[in-house]
Design a protein around this motif. Structure first.
Motif, mmCIF file in Angstrom:
data_model
loop_
_atom_site.group_PDB
_atom_site.id
_atom_site.type_symbol
_atom_site.label_atom_id
_atom_site.label_comp_id
_atom_site.label_asym_id
_atom_site.label_seq_id
_atom_site.Cartn_x
_atom_site.Cartn_y
_atom_site.Cartn_z
ATOM 1 N N GLN A 142 0.285 3.785 10.609
ATOM 2 C CA GLN A 142 0.268 5.117 9.986
ATOM 3 C C GLN A 142 0.659 5.033 8.520
ATOM 4 N N GLN A 143 1.688 4.246 8.214
ATOM 5 C CA GLN A 143 2.124 4.127 6.830
ATOM 6 C C GLN A 143 1.090 3.408 5.968
ATOM 7 N N ARG A 146 -1.594 5.902 5.066
ATOM 8 C CA ARG A 146 -1.079 6.885 4.107
ATOM 9 C C ARG A 146 -1.054 6.302 2.696
ATOM 10 N N ARG A 149 -4.692 5.517 1.205
ATOM 11 C CA ARG A 149 -5.405 6.686 0.669
ATOM 12 C C ARG A 149 -4.837 7.065 -0.699
#
Length: 237
Positions: A142-143, A146, A149
């Protein structure tokens, strides 16, 4: 600026404080790799001299992972551009303003000949538990997405990620970004301090552009032969 290789390339990590040893490794592995990496250990010991000496054998991936206020990072990028690295790293966690400042500084210094700007997402030594210690919840995947992007929107040319996130990044961002992947270990190699690893073949299959490989090459009795064997395992993929 460096483009994508025709097929996945190998970057040999020259992790030593001794410039003579680093240059010897660079000379030995040059027929089998596309680039060599100068990281913090070698750069802090020998500075630009190390980059110039190993660059005589292969283009240099300058992995210094800049992370500071935007003005300071921009100044650091301008300084190292004099060494003409092929690729340069900074931490994605530094934020979009810092990344944009680094890109502008590289363009101002070298124009189209600038190094590719790569954002480090989550270090390959981090596990879910290690990230949680720093206040980041949700796990590495997930990190990584993030920060990826954020970095690409700010002008980064590519990303540094573990093998575990390569396919997710390709699904999210397509073939455009350069994906440079440490934590690559041939079958039977020691894990060392890496938490998220994969074999060269699996990493290439997931969509990596460049594989950063250090100890499995440089700690081998014959680094040139070790690099040649890894290159042969990737031939035709």
């Amino acid at each position: 600026m460096l483009g994508k290789p025709n097929r996945a390339g190998i970057i040999a990590a020259l992790d030593t404080p001794e410039v003579a040893r680093a240059e010897g490794w660079a000379r030995t592995v040059a027929p089998h790799v596309g680039m060599v990496k100068v990281g913090l250990e070698l750069f802090c010991a020998e500075g630009g001299n190390a980059v110039r000496r190993v660059a005589a054998h292969r283009p240099v991936f300058l992995d210094l992972k800049f992370h500071d206020i935007p003005n300071t990072v921009a100044g650091a990028v301008r300084s190292v551009c004099a060494l003409r690295p092929a690729m340069l790293t900074l931490h994605g966690g530094g934020g979009s303003t810092m990344i944009a400042a680094a890109r502008r500084a590289a363009e101002d210094a070298l124009g189209e000949a600038r190094p590719a700007i790569l954002a480090v997402t989550v270090l390959t030594s981090f596990s879910t538990e290690g990230l949680a210690e720093t206040g980041v919840n949700g796990g590495p995947a997930q990190q990584v997405l993030r920060l990826a992007r954020l970095a690409l929107d700010a002008g980064a040319d590519g990303l540094v990620c573990s093998p575990h996130e390569v396919s997710r990044l390709r699904d999210a961002f397509g073939d455009g970004p350069l994906l440079v992947v440490p934590g690559v270990r041939p079958v039977g190699a020691e894990r060392g301090d890496q938490a998220r690893i994969a074999t060269p073949e699996d990493t290439v299959a997931a969509g990596a552009d460049w594989l950063v490989i250090g100890r499995p090459i440089t700690a081998a009795p014959d680094p040139g032969a070790a690099a040649a064997a890894i290159a042969a395992s990737l031939a035709g993929r």
